[in-house]
Scaffold this active site. Structure first.
Site, PDB file in Angstrom:
ATOM      1  N   PRO A  77      -3.676  -2.840  -3.818  1.00 44.03           N
ATOM      2  CA  PRO A  77      -4.461  -2.413  -2.657  1.00 44.03           C
ATOM      3  C   PRO A  77      -5.929  -2.830  -2.664  1.00 44.03           C
ATOM      4  O   PRO A  77      -6.638  -2.615  -1.680  1.00 44.03           O
ATOM      5  CB  PRO A  77      -4.333  -0.881  -2.689  1.00 44.03           C
ATOM      6  CG  PRO A  77      -3.980  -0.540  -4.090  1.00 44.03           C
ATOM      7  CD  PRO A  77      -3.222  -1.699  -4.642  1.00 44.03           C
ATOM      8  N   TYR A 106     -16.958  -0.714  -3.799  1.00 41.99           N
ATOM      9  CA  TYR A 106     -16.039  -1.153  -4.852  1.00 41.99           C
ATOM     10  C   TYR A 106     -16.860  -1.246  -6.138  1.00 41.99           C
ATOM     11  O   TYR A 106     -17.833  -1.997  -6.201  1.00 41.99           O
ATOM     12  CB  TYR A 106     -15.461  -2.537  -4.526  1.00 41.99           C
ATOM     13  CG  TYR A 106     -14.444  -2.555  -3.402  1.00 41.99           C
ATOM     14  CD1 TYR A 106     -14.837  -2.582  -2.070  1.00 41.99           C
ATOM     15  CD2 TYR A 106     -13.084  -2.576  -3.690  1.00 41.99           C
ATOM     16  CE1 TYR A 106     -13.902  -2.608  -1.048  1.00 41.99           C
ATOM     17  CE2 TYR A 106     -12.138  -2.610  -2.670  1.00 41.99           C
ATOM     18  CZ  TYR A 106     -12.552  -2.625  -1.360  1.00 41.99           C
ATOM     19  OH  TYR A 106     -11.615  -2.655  -0.350  1.00 41.99           O
ATOM     20  N   TYR A 130     -11.750 -10.841   3.425  1.00 40.49           N
ATOM     21  CA  TYR A 130     -11.715  -9.382   3.588  1.00 40.49           C
ATOM     22  C   TYR A 130     -11.529  -8.987   5.066  1.00 40.49           C
ATOM     23  O   TYR A 130     -10.746  -8.088   5.373  1.00 40.49           O
ATOM     24  CB  TYR A 130     -12.988  -8.760   3.001  1.00 40.49           C
ATOM     25  CG  TYR A 130     -12.846  -7.282   2.759  1.00 40.49           C
ATOM     26  CD1 TYR A 130     -12.224  -6.807   1.602  1.00 40.49           C
ATOM     27  CD2 TYR A 130     -13.294  -6.353   3.694  1.00 40.49           C
ATOM     28  CE1 TYR A 130     -12.059  -5.436   1.394  1.00 40.49           C
ATOM     29  CE2 TYR A 130     -13.133  -4.994   3.491  1.00 40.49           C
ATOM     30  CZ  TYR A 130     -12.514  -4.546   2.340  1.00 40.49           C
ATOM     31  OH  TYR A 130     -12.342  -3.194   2.137  1.00 40.49           O
ATOM     32  N   LYS A 154      -4.959  -5.398   2.048  1.00 34.97           N
ATOM     33  CA  LYS A 154      -4.242  -6.390   2.852  1.00 34.97           C
ATOM     34  C   LYS A 154      -2.830  -5.983   3.302  1.00 34.97           C
ATOM     35  O   LYS A 154      -2.260  -6.601   4.199  1.00 34.97           O
ATOM     36  CB  LYS A 154      -4.109  -7.706   2.050  1.00 34.97           C
ATOM     37  CG  LYS A 154      -5.412  -8.450   1.887  1.00 34.97           C
ATOM     38  CD  LYS A 154      -5.760  -9.229   3.141  1.00 34.97           C
ATOM     39  CE  LYS A 154      -7.211  -9.581   3.241  1.00 34.97           C
ATOM     40  NZ  LYS A 154      -8.032  -8.655   4.020  1.00 34.97           N
ATOM     41  N   HIS A 165     -17.036  -1.015  10.246  1.00 32.34           N
ATOM     42  CA  HIS A 165     -17.944  -1.271   9.116  1.00 32.34           C
ATOM     43  C   HIS A 165     -18.308  -2.758   9.104  1.00 32.34           C
ATOM     44  O   HIS A 165     -17.425  -3.611   9.099  1.00 32.34           O
ATOM     45  CB  HIS A 165     -17.273  -0.903   7.783  1.00 32.34           C
ATOM     46  CG  HIS A 165     -17.133   0.575   7.568  1.00 32.34           C
ATOM     47  ND1 HIS A 165     -17.093   1.155   6.328  1.00 32.34           N
ATOM     48  CD2 HIS A 165     -17.055   1.606   8.461  1.00 32.34           C
ATOM     49  CE1 HIS A 165     -16.977   2.470   6.453  1.00 32.34           C
ATOM     50  NE2 HIS A 165     -16.945   2.765   7.737  1.00 32.34           N
TER      51      HIS A 165
HETATM   52  P1  FAD Z   1       6.250   0.688   5.119  1.00 32.64           P
HETATM   53  O1  FAD Z   1       4.971   1.249   5.606  1.00 32.64           O
HETATM   54  O2  FAD Z   1       6.668   0.996   3.733  1.00 32.64           O
HETATM   55  O3  FAD Z   1       7.381   1.153   6.131  1.00 32.64           O
HETATM   56  C1  FAD Z   1       8.752   1.028   5.853  1.00 32.64           C
HETATM   57  C2  FAD Z   1       9.512   2.083   6.620  1.00 32.64           C
HETATM   58  O4  FAD Z   1      10.906   1.878   6.383  1.00 32.64           O
HETATM   59  C3  FAD Z   1       9.206   3.488   6.138  1.00 32.64           C
HETATM   60  O5  FAD Z   1       8.906   4.329   7.235  1.00 32.64           O
HETATM   61  C4  FAD Z   1      10.460   3.910   5.397  1.00 32.64           C
HETATM   62  O6  FAD Z   1      10.719   5.310   5.498  1.00 32.64           O
HETATM   63  C5  FAD Z   1      11.514   3.107   6.116  1.00 32.64           C
HETATM   64  N1  FAD Z   1      12.713   2.864   5.315  1.00 32.64           N
HETATM   65  C6  FAD Z   1      12.774   2.584   3.983  1.00 32.64           C
HETATM   66  N2  FAD Z   1      14.043   2.420   3.594  1.00 32.64           N
HETATM   67  C7  FAD Z   1      14.794   2.584   4.700  1.00 32.64           C
HETATM   68  C8  FAD Z   1      16.192   2.543   4.938  1.00 32.64           C
HETATM   69  N3  FAD Z   1      17.054   2.309   3.948  1.00 32.64           N
HETATM   70  N4  FAD Z   1      16.641   2.774   6.182  1.00 32.64           N
HETATM   71  C9  FAD Z   1      15.762   3.014   7.194  1.00 32.64           C
HETATM   72  N5  FAD Z   1      14.441   3.075   7.033  1.00 32.64           N
HETATM   73  C10 FAD Z   1      13.959   2.855   5.799  1.00 32.64           C
HETATM   74  N6  FAD Z   1      -2.864  -1.973   3.363  1.00 32.64           N
HETATM   75  C11 FAD Z   1      -3.920  -2.391   4.102  1.00 32.64           C
HETATM   76  O7  FAD Z   1      -3.750  -3.320   4.879  1.00 32.64           O
HETATM   77  N7  FAD Z   1      -5.157  -1.814   4.039  1.00 32.64           N
HETATM   78  C12 FAD Z   1      -5.403  -0.797   3.202  1.00 32.64           C
HETATM   79  O8  FAD Z   1      -6.504  -0.258   3.184  1.00 32.64           O
HETATM   80  C13 FAD Z   1      -4.329  -0.345   2.353  1.00 32.64           C
HETATM   81  N8  FAD Z   1      -4.502   0.676   1.517  1.00 32.64           N
HETATM   82  C14 FAD Z   1      -3.435   1.184   0.843  1.00 32.64           C
HETATM   83  C15 FAD Z   1      -3.644   2.280   0.054  1.00 32.64           C
HETATM   84  C16 FAD Z   1      -2.583   2.821  -0.601  1.00 32.64           C
HETATM   85  C17 FAD Z   1      -2.834   4.015  -1.436  1.00 32.64           C
HETATM   86  C18 FAD Z   1      -1.259   2.278  -0.481  1.00 32.64           C
HETATM   87  C19 FAD Z   1      -0.096   2.903  -1.192  1.00 32.64           C
HETATM   88  C20 FAD Z   1      -1.054   1.188   0.312  1.00 32.64           C
HETATM   89  C21 FAD Z   1      -2.122   0.624   0.970  1.00 32.64           C
HETATM   90  N9  FAD Z   1      -1.949  -0.465   1.791  1.00 32.64           N
HETATM   91  C22 FAD Z   1      -3.025  -0.958   2.488  1.00 32.64           C
HETATM   92  C23 FAD Z   1      -0.628  -1.057   1.948  1.00 32.64           C
HETATM   93  C24 FAD Z   1       0.109  -0.587   3.213  1.00 32.64           C
HETATM   94  O9  FAD Z   1       0.168   0.815   3.261  1.00 32.64           O
HETATM   95  C25 FAD Z   1       1.524  -1.179   3.247  1.00 32.64           C
HETATM   96  O10 FAD Z   1       1.447  -2.558   2.958  1.00 32.64           O
HETATM   97  C26 FAD Z   1       2.185  -0.971   4.620  1.00 32.64           C
HETATM   98  O11 FAD Z   1       2.640   0.362   4.737  1.00 32.64           O
HETATM   99  C27 FAD Z   1       3.387  -1.911   4.822  1.00 32.64           C
HETATM  100  O12 FAD Z   1       4.005  -1.621   6.048  1.00 32.64           O
HETATM  101  P2  FAD Z   1       5.559  -1.865   6.253  1.00 32.64           P
HETATM  102  O13 FAD Z   1       5.850  -1.486   7.651  1.00 32.64           O
HETATM  103  O14 FAD Z   1       5.905  -3.228   5.790  1.00 32.64           O
HETATM  104  O15 FAD Z   1       6.275  -0.893   5.227  1.00 32.64           O
HETATM  105  C1  PHB Z   2      -8.460   3.168   1.890  1.00 31.11           C
HETATM  106  O1  PHB Z   2      -9.377   3.608   2.603  1.00 31.11           O
HETATM  107  O2  PHB Z   2      -7.414   3.810   1.693  1.00 31.11           O
HETATM  108  C2  PHB Z   2      -8.601   1.852   1.225  1.00 31.11           C
HETATM  109  C3  PHB Z   2      -9.743   1.106   1.466  1.00 31.11           C
HETATM  110  C4  PHB Z   2      -9.884  -0.133   0.836  1.00 31.11           C
HETATM  111  C5  PHB Z   2      -8.900  -0.576  -0.021  1.00 31.11           C
HETATM  112  C6  PHB Z   2      -7.757   0.171  -0.243  1.00 31.11           C
HETATM  113  C7  PHB Z   2      -7.604   1.391   0.384  1.00 31.11           C
HETATM  114  O3  PHB Z   2      -9.063  -1.760  -0.663  1.00 31.11           O
END
Ligand code: FAD
Ligand code: PHB
Length: 413
Positions: A314, A222, A406, A318, A93
């Site tokens: 979200p 948005y 962004y 980021k 995009h």
């Molecule tokens: P996580 O993805 O949370 O991974 C952690 C892992 O550790 C998991 O698999 C979990 O099962 C495991 N774990 C937890 N506890 C334990 C334990 N005790 N022992 C062993 N394993 C464990 N970010 C963006 O950049 N762009 C977006 O568009 C965006 N949209 C989002 C939309 C939504 C609805 C949500 C909820 C989040 C969004 N985010 C977005 C945020 C993004 O999903 C998270 O920041 C990202 O998942 C972080 O990655 P991580 O690896 O740090 O943690």
């Molecule tokens: C998504 O597609 O899930 C999404 C897109 C933009 C955002 C957050 C989530 O800011």
């Protein structure tokens, strides 16, 4: 860190139960984007790791989360050999739209950032690609690892204990990477006396749906509306991701499909003739919104990365991207440690990562406050928000600031 780098060693795959504990160089807790990407980057630099994940492979590959990848994240996945499907299936995009006061204005990300863009590619697809790459390269990911705990963090020989298939096991390592997300065990294992947590909890959440429908728009929208925020995103030509601002304590049961669509129509439609295309809703979830940072991101031989150390609302898209940026810094620091015994990059890890984290915090807070309606907001606040959106979408300087954040600030090393 005041020690020299140990020689490389192979991880034993056998459990212990009185037998020799397993050993690896870097023990990684959590197979989210942070943990898997770190393991992948370390492998490319000849450093061994074992990833311990509490959930099953099927569960991590099916969890619906983020969708927007920054330019730098896409470039990194591609350059490190895990971007093939992303290149084929991801949707590039070049702009996003901001809708407010009955009109829609476009931010031309591409033109404002010298040719950068974002790519829509679901987080669980990134997870699938990374898991496949790690396993194909002989990497160890221990799924269903229960009761994970981290020990001896302030020594040169930390260890991780866990249970798998009912057997107690121990993984000894040189360094532990806490990539276990916001609710993991690693951050709470840092004594409270040496960590500071900064937090803001927002008085609203996101009601999120996945709908089987054609795309509602060619770019993300948005929307700031008197009734609250809406985000129109997408996953594929047949699956759409939409969000609307809700009370974080609301219940999914209060929102039958008809009521959801009515709310979207009320907040989205304007005089421009655009109509939202409905379809069967196959997933609903309410997401709480918070900003959170834990400082420092390191304690002894434990290094926190991703959501384990910080959470952003979200609105700025980021979270995943920050998780990836953290482990780029950590992998480079570990390469210095194992390659030439240098410890300065590891010593600087927290400070280096936090510079980007706080900028992303600011951006995510700013986008959130500019686009959401709070219950306490007055008519003055709404007019002020509309003026800000008008300025951001009409001033080249302000649009450029939004666009460069962004698509993602340059990775700091
Ligand atoms: P996580 O993805 O949370 O991974 C952690 C892992 O550790 C998991 O698999 C979990 O099962 C495991 N774990 C937890 N506890 C334990 C334990 N005790 N022992 C062993 N394993 C464990 N970010 C963006 O950049 N762009 C977006 O568009 C965006 N949209 C989002 C939309 C939504 C609805 C949500 C909820 C989040 C969004 N985010 C977005 C945020 C993004 O999903 C998270 O920041 C990202 O998942 C972080 O990655 P991580 O690896 O740090 O943690
Ligand atoms: C998504 O597609 O899930 C999404 C897109 C933009 C955002 C957050 C989530 O800011």
């Amino acid at each position: 860190m005041g020690t020299t780098a140990p020689a490389p060693c192979r991880a034993f795959v056998t459990g212990h139960d009185g037998a020799a504990p397993m050993r690896t160089q870097v023990g990684i807790v959590g197979a989210g984007p942070a943990g898997l990407m770190l393991s992948h980057l370390l492998h490319l630099r000849g450093i061994e790791s074992v990833v311990l994940e509490v959930r099953s492979r099927a569960a991590i590959e099916a969890t619906i989360r983020a969708g927007v990848l920054e330019q730098g994240t896409v470039d990194l996945l591609t350059a490190t050999g895990v971007g093939e499907r992303l290149g084929r299936e991801g949707a590039i995009h070049h702009g996003i739209k901001l809708r407010f006061g009955g009109r829609t204005r476009r931010i031309d990300l591409h033109a404002l950032t010298g040719g950068k863009a974002i790519t829509l590619y679901a987080q669980h697809e990134v997870i699938k690609d990374l898991v496949e790459a790690r396993l194909a390269a002989g990497g160890q990911i221990r799924f269903d690892a229960k009761d994970v705990s981290v020990h001896d963090l302030d020594t040169d020989a930390p260890s991780i204990r866990f249970r798998q298939n009912g057997r107690a096991q121990e993984l000894r390592c040189d360094v532990i990477a806490g990539c276990d997300g916001f609710h993991g065990v690693c951050r709470p294992s840092v004594p409270e006396s040496v960590r500071t947590e900064y937090q803001r909890v927002y008085p609203f959440g996101w009601f999120s749906i996945l709908a089987e429908a054609p795309p509602a728009s060619d770019e993300l929208i948005y929307t700031c509306h008197e009734r609250g925020f809406v985000l129109i995103s997408t996953r594929s030509p047949t699956l759409q991701r939409f969000y609307f601002q809700c009370d974080p304590h609301d219940q999914i049961a209060n929102w039958p499909d008809d009521r959801i669509w009515q709310e979207f129509h009320a907040r989205l439609e304007n005089q421009e003739g655009w109509r939202l295309i409905e379809g069967p809703i196959i997933h609903k979830i309410i997401i709480a919104m918070r900003s959170f940072v834990c400082e420092p991101m390191r304690h002894g031989r434990l290094f926190l990365a991703g959501d384990a150390a910080h959470i952003v609302p979200p609105t700025g898209a980021k979270g995943l991207n920050l998780a990836v940026a953290d482990v780029v810094v950590l992998a480079r620091a570990l390469a210095g440690f194992y390659g030439s015994g240098r410890t300065d990059l590891l010593d600087d890890y927290s400070q280096t990562a936090l510079r980007r984290v706080w900028k992303a915090q600011h951006f995510s807070w700013w986008m959130t406050s500019m686009l959401h309606r709070s219950a306490e907001a007055s008519a003055f606040d709404l007019r002020r928000q509309l003026a800000e959106l008008d300025y951001v979408t009409s001033s080249p300087a302000a649009s450029t600031a939004l666009a460069e954040n962004y698509v993602g600030l340059p990775m700091e090393l």
